[in-house]
Enzyme design. Structure first.
Site, mmCIF file in Angstrom:
data_model
loop_
_atom_site.group_PDB
_atom_site.id
_atom_site.type_symbol
_atom_site.label_atom_id
_atom_site.label_comp_id
_atom_site.label_asym_id
_atom_site.label_seq_id
_atom_site.Cartn_x
_atom_site.Cartn_y
_atom_site.Cartn_z
ATOM 1 N N LYS A 1 0.852 -1.191 0.000
ATOM 2 C CA LYS A 1 0.000 0.000 0.000
ATOM 3 C C LYS A 1 0.887 1.239 0.000
ATOM 4 O O LYS A 1 1.709 1.424 0.897
ATOM 5 C CB LYS A 1 -0.900 -0.004 1.238
ATOM 6 N N ASP B 1 -2.637 10.509 3.431
ATOM 7 C CA ASP B 1 -4.012 10.056 3.650
ATOM 8 C C ASP B 1 -4.739 11.049 4.545
ATOM 9 O O ASP B 1 -4.535 11.079 5.760
ATOM 10 C CB ASP B 1 -4.019 8.671 4.292
ATOM 11 N N LYS C 1 -9.999 12.660 8.501
ATOM 12 C CA LYS C 1 -9.434 12.261 9.789
ATOM 13 C C LYS C 1 -9.425 13.444 10.769
ATOM 14 O O LYS C 1 -9.445 14.606 10.353
ATOM 15 C CB LYS C 1 -7.979 11.800 9.598
ATOM 16 N N ASP D 1 1.796 6.684 5.438
ATOM 17 C CA ASP D 1 0.790 5.687 5.073
ATOM 18 C C ASP D 1 1.212 4.905 3.832
ATOM 19 O O ASP D 1 0.431 4.106 3.302
ATOM 20 C CB ASP D 1 -0.567 6.354 4.854
ATOM 21 N N ASP E 1 -12.142 6.559 4.529
ATOM 22 C CA ASP E 1 -10.846 6.396 5.192
ATOM 23 C C ASP E 1 -10.432 4.935 5.275
ATOM 24 O O ASP E 1 -9.387 4.619 5.845
ATOM 25 C CB ASP E 1 -10.875 7.030 6.584
ATOM 26 N N GLU F 1 -9.482 3.370 2.662
ATOM 27 C CA GLU F 1 -9.043 3.399 1.261
ATOM 28 C C GLU F 1 -7.936 2.408 0.958
ATOM 29 O O GLU F 1 -7.792 1.955 -0.182
ATOM 30 C CB GLU F 1 -8.576 4.821 0.893
ATOM 31 N N ARG G 1 -7.464 -0.738 1.744
ATOM 32 C CA ARG G 1 -7.942 -2.047 1.271
ATOM 33 C C ARG G 1 -8.544 -1.932 -0.131
ATOM 34 O O ARG G 1 -8.496 -2.880 -0.913
ATOM 35 C CB ARG G 1 -8.954 -2.620 2.270
#
Length: 498
Positions: A266, A271, A278, A289, A348, A350, A352
């Site tokens: 990933k 993010d 967030k 991230d 959030d 995202e 996966r």
């Protein structure tokens, strides 16, 4: 600055450096080298142990001046703790603690050796590797953008060979150097500000790695992603002005072997959480991230250097998750490369979503077993803190292989269940699966979701949300990004090559 590593047949007491590192157990047992230095220091170390100023407990560290009694100016004494808890990882941690203490005292030249009481229990090459990794990682300073640069640290390390074989030293030093360099690269990339490290910049780093190591590379841009039907990945990326990149690297070390290890990372370079944004606390850390992508890229660098007898294909899905006018929304239904559909219930979640297309692409490229690695869920941190990686998967053999690799790397994992009774959390009335199902079993939900996109391919998921970022100096880890998972992936590839 790179450290210069030298070897010597001299005992530590005869090596003219700024400092030497010695190790003591909680039963106050010194190595032969330590006893000789104690003798030369008129039993000063013994006096400190008799007065209980030195106890030998794990992580205890004391710096002493030698007053010209031996060639080195200082001795750094590090506690090893209870011998029942000894491991190559604990030794690596102790080396790091001692080396960092030396560096903080202004040491430029350091000498170290492997205590003979450890040689009897662990492989010599593994212990040498632990020394190299311990010094290199324990003393590593993450790059800074300050106008005034930091003072230089340890520049030269002398390894006292003594009883170790030449072969074990050569193997351990080579591997230790490669593993440490990979971890440092991963942690450096993760610590880069998001305005400096975008998906495009990450792709350029991958291109450098491929050219240096002779890897096949393919950088897939937005237009080709459309052709590949990677609509889930593209949906997450649409909220940002930064274009997404899918990066493929291939190492072909066993052309006649049909087995191909697929590594999927990933790479969300920032993010914000998307439209379901967030909280502001900690959002500055969302530059990391992309820790999974960094681990995969750094591991491929090391694999290309060490050249094990195996085949590895890496897929990195990199983008930003932002709040622009084209950002994907709660309630959207996304099609994926695999043909399955996703109902978006939280923007959030995202990671996966983009990994769904990354895993499907790795399968298209011929991966026969898959490992994905990601800072996927805050729930993993709630469950395991920052000390362990959450692991789950669909194949017991691969789970065991990853667990062994993590143990060798000193990056502990903890296996979570992945069973049918968790499926209902992600049941959707309008799509094949939804991407989030509430707080309960949050970390497991990530695995339940990803399992939809691996089909029957053996697969393991590593959630490094906890260990990817350290909040303090601890052993080989410095305060900041850690490069977590990098050395586990390298060990896994080496195991495949045996």
């Amino acid at each position: 600055m790179c450290m210069e590593w030298n070897r010597t047949s001299k005992a530590l007491s005869q090596v003219a450096v700024d400092a030497v590192i010695l190790f003591v157990t909680d039963t106050l047992h010194l190595s032969k080298e330590g006893k000789l230095i104690d003798l030369r220091l008129n039993h000063y170390l013994s006096q400190l142990m008799d007065s209980e100023e030195i106890t030998g407990r794990f992580e205890e560290c004391m710096l002493l001046h030698t007053r010209g009694e031996i060639a080195a100016q200082k001795v750094v004494l590090v506690g090893m703790g209870n011998e029942k808890k000894w491991s190559s990882q604990r030794f690596r941690q102790c080396v790091a603690i001692g080396a960092r203490k030396a560096q903080q005292s202004g040491v430029k030249e350091l000498a170290v050796s492997v205590p003979e009481f450890l040689e009897k229990r662990f492989g010599s090459a593994d212990l040498v590797q632990a020394v190299v990794e311990g010094v290199e990682l324990g003393c590593y300073e993450l790059p800074s953008y300050k106008q005034i640069s930091r003072s230089t640290g340890i520049q030269k390390v002398v390894f006292s060979e003594q009883t170790l074989s030449k072969t074990s030293i050569e193997v351990g030093m080579e591997r230790g150097g490669v593993f440490a360099e990979a971890s440092k690269k991963a942690s450096t990339w993760c610590n880069e500000p998001s305005n400096h490290l975008t998906p495009t910049v990450l792709a350029s780093y991958a291109d450098e790695v491929a050219k240096r190591c002779g890897l096949e590379i393919d950088i897939v841009d937005k237009d080709r992603l459309e052709e590949l039907n990677a609509h889930a990945f593209l949906a997450v990326a649409k909220g940002s002005a930064e274009p997404p990149k899918l990066i493929m690297l291939r190492y072909q070390g066993a052309p006649d072997d049909e087995e191909v290890l697929g590594l999927v990372g990933k790479g969300v370079t920032f993010d914000s959480g998307g439209l379901q944004i967030k909280p502001h606390e900690g959002m500055d850390k969302m530059k990391s991230d992309m820790s999974g992508a960094a681990a995969v890229l750094a591991a491929m660098d090391a694999i290309g250097t060490l050249k094990p007898h195996c085949n590895v294909v890496a897929v990195i899905v990199s983008c930003e998750n932002m709040t622009g006018s084209h950002a994907y929304r709660p309630g959207d239904v996304l099609s994926t490369m695999s043909g399955k559909t996703i109902e978006v219930t939280h923007t959030d979640a995202e990671g996966r979503v983009i990994l769904a297309d990354g895993l499907a692409y790795a399968r298209k490229l011929g991966a026969t077993k898959l490992v994905d690695i990601a800072t996927l869920t805050g729930a993993a941190v709630v469950c395991l803190g920052r000390e362990k990686t959450l692991m789950l998967g669909n194949d017991d053999t691969l789970l065991q292989d990853v667990s062994v690799a993590a143990g060798l790397a000193g990056e502990p994992v903890w296996k979570f269940p992945l069973e049918e009774e968790y499926d209902y959390y992600l049941h959707s009335d309008i799509a094949d699966v939804k991407n989030e199902g509430g707080r309960a079993a949050g970390a497991i939900q990530g695995g339940v979701f990803l399992q939809h996109f691996v089909e029957d391919t053996p697969w393991v998921h590593l959630d490094i949300a906890g260990p990817a970022f350290s909040q303090k100096d601890s052993g080989i880890y410095r305060n900041g990004a850690t490069g977590a998972g990098t050395r586990t992936l390298i060990h896994l590839a080496l195991q495949m090559g045996l």
